[in-house]
Design an enzyme around this catalytic site. Structure first.
Site, mmCIF file in Angstrom:
data_model
loop_
_atom_site.group_PDB
_atom_site.id
_atom_site.type_symbol
_atom_site.label_atom_id
_atom_site.label_comp_id
_atom_site.label_asym_id
_atom_site.label_seq_id
_atom_site.Cartn_x
_atom_site.Cartn_y
_atom_site.Cartn_z
ATOM 1 N N CYS A 174 0.816 -1.224 0.000
ATOM 2 C CA CYS A 174 0.000 0.000 0.000
ATOM 3 C C CYS A 174 0.846 1.269 0.000
ATOM 4 C CB CYS A 174 -0.929 -0.001 1.208
ATOM 5 S SG CYS A 174 -2.108 -1.360 1.142
ATOM 6 N N HIS A 219 -3.499 7.454 1.663
ATOM 7 C CA HIS A 219 -3.843 6.101 1.230
ATOM 8 C C HIS A 219 -5.275 5.825 1.662
ATOM 9 C CE1 HIS A 219 -3.918 1.918 0.534
ATOM 10 N NE2 HIS A 219 -3.797 1.563 1.792
ATOM 11 N N ASN A 275 -9.932 0.048 -1.128
ATOM 12 C CA ASN A 275 -8.473 0.102 -0.953
ATOM 13 C C ASN A 275 -7.819 -0.527 -2.188
ATOM 14 O OD1 ASN A 275 -5.820 -0.280 -0.234
ATOM 15 N ND2 ASN A 275 -6.259 -1.063 1.819
HETATM 16 O O1 UT7 Z 1 -4.063 -0.910 3.233
HETATM 17 C C1 UT7 Z 1 -3.361 -1.583 4.201
HETATM 18 C C2 UT7 Z 1 -3.729 -1.079 5.507
HETATM 19 N N1 UT7 Z 1 -4.942 -1.705 5.954
HETATM 20 C C3 UT7 Z 1 -5.657 -1.073 6.799
HETATM 21 O O2 UT7 Z 1 -5.343 0.035 7.145
HETATM 22 C C4 UT7 Z 1 -6.855 -1.769 7.378
HETATM 23 C C5 UT7 Z 1 -6.967 -1.389 8.794
HETATM 24 N N2 UT7 Z 1 -8.106 -2.005 9.496
HETATM 25 C C6 UT7 Z 1 -9.384 -1.697 9.232
HETATM 26 O O3 UT7 Z 1 -9.693 -0.920 8.342
HETATM 27 C C7 UT7 Z 1 -10.448 -2.298 10.135
HETATM 28 O O4 UT7 Z 1 -9.806 -2.936 11.201
HETATM 29 C C8 UT7 Z 1 -11.357 -3.300 9.412
HETATM 30 C C9 UT7 Z 1 -12.296 -2.534 8.505
HETATM 31 C C10 UT7 Z 1 -10.544 -4.284 8.613
HETATM 32 C C11 UT7 Z 1 -12.232 -4.047 10.426
HETATM 33 O O5 UT7 Z 1 -12.965 -3.152 11.236
HETATM 34 P P1 UT7 Z 1 -12.977 -3.362 12.820
HETATM 35 O O6 UT7 Z 1 -13.877 -2.327 13.357
HETATM 36 O O7 UT7 Z 1 -11.549 -3.334 13.290
HETATM 37 O O8 UT7 Z 1 -13.655 -4.758 12.980
HETATM 38 P P2 UT7 Z 1 -13.062 -6.145 13.575
HETATM 39 O O9 UT7 Z 1 -12.033 -6.721 12.684
HETATM 40 O O10 UT7 Z 1 -12.671 -5.935 15.007
HETATM 41 O O11 UT7 Z 1 -14.333 -7.056 13.513
HETATM 42 C C12 UT7 Z 1 -15.532 -6.711 14.239
HETATM 43 C C13 UT7 Z 1 -16.608 -7.733 13.946
HETATM 44 C C14 UT7 Z 1 -16.123 -9.168 14.114
HETATM 45 O O12 UT7 Z 1 -17.175 -9.920 14.663
HETATM 46 P P3 UT7 Z 1 -17.246 -10.231 16.253
HETATM 47 O O13 UT7 Z 1 -15.981 -11.009 16.538
HETATM 48 O O14 UT7 Z 1 -17.281 -8.905 16.916
HETATM 49 O O15 UT7 Z 1 -18.505 -11.032 16.381
HETATM 50 C C15 UT7 Z 1 -15.877 -9.654 12.707
HETATM 51 O O16 UT7 Z 1 -16.002 -11.037 12.574
HETATM 52 O O17 UT7 Z 1 -17.024 -7.641 12.580
HETATM 53 C C16 UT7 Z 1 -16.945 -8.934 11.945
HETATM 54 N N3 UT7 Z 1 -16.663 -8.752 10.539
HETATM 55 C C17 UT7 Z 1 -17.621 -8.554 9.617
HETATM 56 N N4 UT7 Z 1 -18.958 -8.497 9.710
HETATM 57 C C18 UT7 Z 1 -19.635 -8.270 8.578
HETATM 58 C C19 UT7 Z 1 -15.454 -8.718 9.931
HETATM 59 N N5 UT7 Z 1 -15.593 -8.498 8.610
HETATM 60 C C20 UT7 Z 1 -16.934 -8.400 8.388
HETATM 61 C C21 UT7 Z 1 -17.709 -8.156 7.245
HETATM 62 N N6 UT7 Z 1 -19.053 -8.100 7.389
HETATM 63 N N7 UT7 Z 1 -17.160 -7.962 6.017
#
Ligand code: UT7
Length: 322
Positions: free
Chosen positions: A113, A249, A279
């Site tokens: 990225c 980014h 992204n």
């Molecule tokens: O470009 C490279 C750099 N990358 C980044 O900068 C990405 C950085 N991270 C992020 O943007 C965020 O962490 C994400 C968007 C990837 C995830 O958001 P989050 O608020 O950190 O969510 P999480 O990973 O903590 O997941 C929360 C919940 C989980 O369920 P439980 O365990 O709380 O029941 C996941 O299983 O959301 C669930 N989940 C989803 N639900 C519906 C994860 N992906 C999905 C999805 N749809 N697509």
């Protein structure tokens, strides 16, 4: 003083747009979750005949046209990608041949990225040192090819696309200040497991798929980005108030907001395209830059901060006077 001046921008997207609802029919997700957690509403997905090289070539042609130069005058191509057409040769050489500027320097850089920032830093150094005079710096990805389409935690986040800029070496008098002013790049290989691809020619012999611990990446991104932005501003002897536009980014709207808040940068100075493109890894910064140049927001003379952070971890920022 010799500086690299940005004289043209261009971008290209695959034909097929894919909205959140379409993804929600394939994996266990929803438009509501994706929009709330990421700000993403749409992404573009490449067809089989749309490749990293073809998207890069289209973006490069538009940048060359905007610059008003002849493609044969390009003597350096640095292409950032994590999804090359082939393991070798460099995708930059395919673009070079398609543009008809064969014979100059052409190579790829791999910083995921942050790839465009790394490519910009390398091209700027080569232009300033006199090794080249006109460079194409490209970020191009077909990230959809390395996504695990059954992993809802990653597949909803990424898209395909390409962005390019033409840089030209200019001799500038004292007091003149146009072009790339300061670039700072960093990497910390200790965080490989937080964002990586689980394959490669030398290990599994396969291409592999993207694996990410999103929450941890998020935490590191906000800290690393605000640190490197302050580092670049300090080096340039400038403050946040001097910045006309931040072109970040485009990983997640919440990261953009958190970084803007940490810097006390008003939201209206931040270029956001993550809602439309998702992204696109190395393509995201030049895609956003081109969008804001073409719609007239970014103009000649504006001070623009570019930044990115991603797998590696690798991150960086660059301050450019347009
Ligand atoms: O470009 C490279 C750099 N990358 C980044 O900068 C990405 C950085 N991270 C992020 O943007 C965020 O962490 C994400 C968007 C990837 C995830 O958001 P989050 O608020 O950190 O969510 P999480 O990973 O903590 O997941 C929360 C919940 C989980 O369920 P439980 O365990 O709380 O029941 C996941 O299983 O959301 C669930 N989940 C989803 N639900 C519906 C994860 N992906 C999905 C999805 N749809 N697509």
């Amino acid at each position: 003083m010799r500086r690299s001046v940005l004289i043209g921008t261009g971008s290209a997207l695959p034909k097929r747009a894919v909205g959140n609802e379409e993804l929600a029919r394939q994996v266990d997700t929803s438009d509501e979750w994706i929009v709330e957690r990421t700000g993403i509403r749409n992404r573009y997905i490449a067809a089989q005949d749309e490749t990293t090289a073809s998207l890069a070539t289209d973006a490069a042609k538009k940048a060359i046209e905007a610059a008003g130069i002849d493609a044969t005058s390009i003597d350096l191509i640095v292409l950032a990608t994590a999804t090359p057409n082939q393991t070798f040769p460099a995708t930059a050489t395919i673009v070079q041949d398609a543009l008809g500027c064969n014979g100059g320097v052409a190579f790829d850089v791999a910083a995921v990225c942050s790839g465009f920032l790394y490519a910009l830093g390398v091209a700027d150094s080569m232009l300033r040192s006199g090794m080249a005079s006109r460079a194409l710096v490209i970020g191009s990805e077909t990230f959809s090819r390395i996504l695990d389409w059954e992993d809802r935690a990653t597949c909803v986040l990424f898209g395909d696309g390409a962005g390019a800029v033409v840089l030209e070496a200019h001799e500038q008098a004292d007091g003149e200040e146009r072009g790339v002013l300061v670039t700072r790049l960093h990497a910390d290989g200790a965080h490989n497991e937080l964002l990586h691809v689980d394959g490669g020619p030398s290990t599994t012999g396969t291409v592999g798929k993207v694996r990410m611990k999103g929450r941890e990446v998020f935490r590191h991104a906000v800290v690393n980005l605000s640190d490197v932005l302050n580092e670049v501003l300090d080096e340039a002897g400038l403050t946040t108030e001097d910045i006309d536009w931040l072109v970040p980014h485009q990983a997640n709207a919440r990261i953009l907001e958190a970084t803007g808040r940490k810097l006390n940068l008003p939201a209206e100075k931040v270029v956001i395209t993550v809602d439309q493109h998702a992204n696109t890894s190395a393509a995201s910064v030049p895609l956003a830059l081109d969008a804001a140049v073409r719609d007239g927001r970014i103009r000649e003379g504006d001070l623009v901060m570019l930044e990115a952070m991603g797998g590696g971890f690798a991150w960086g920022a660059s301050l450019v006077r347009m």
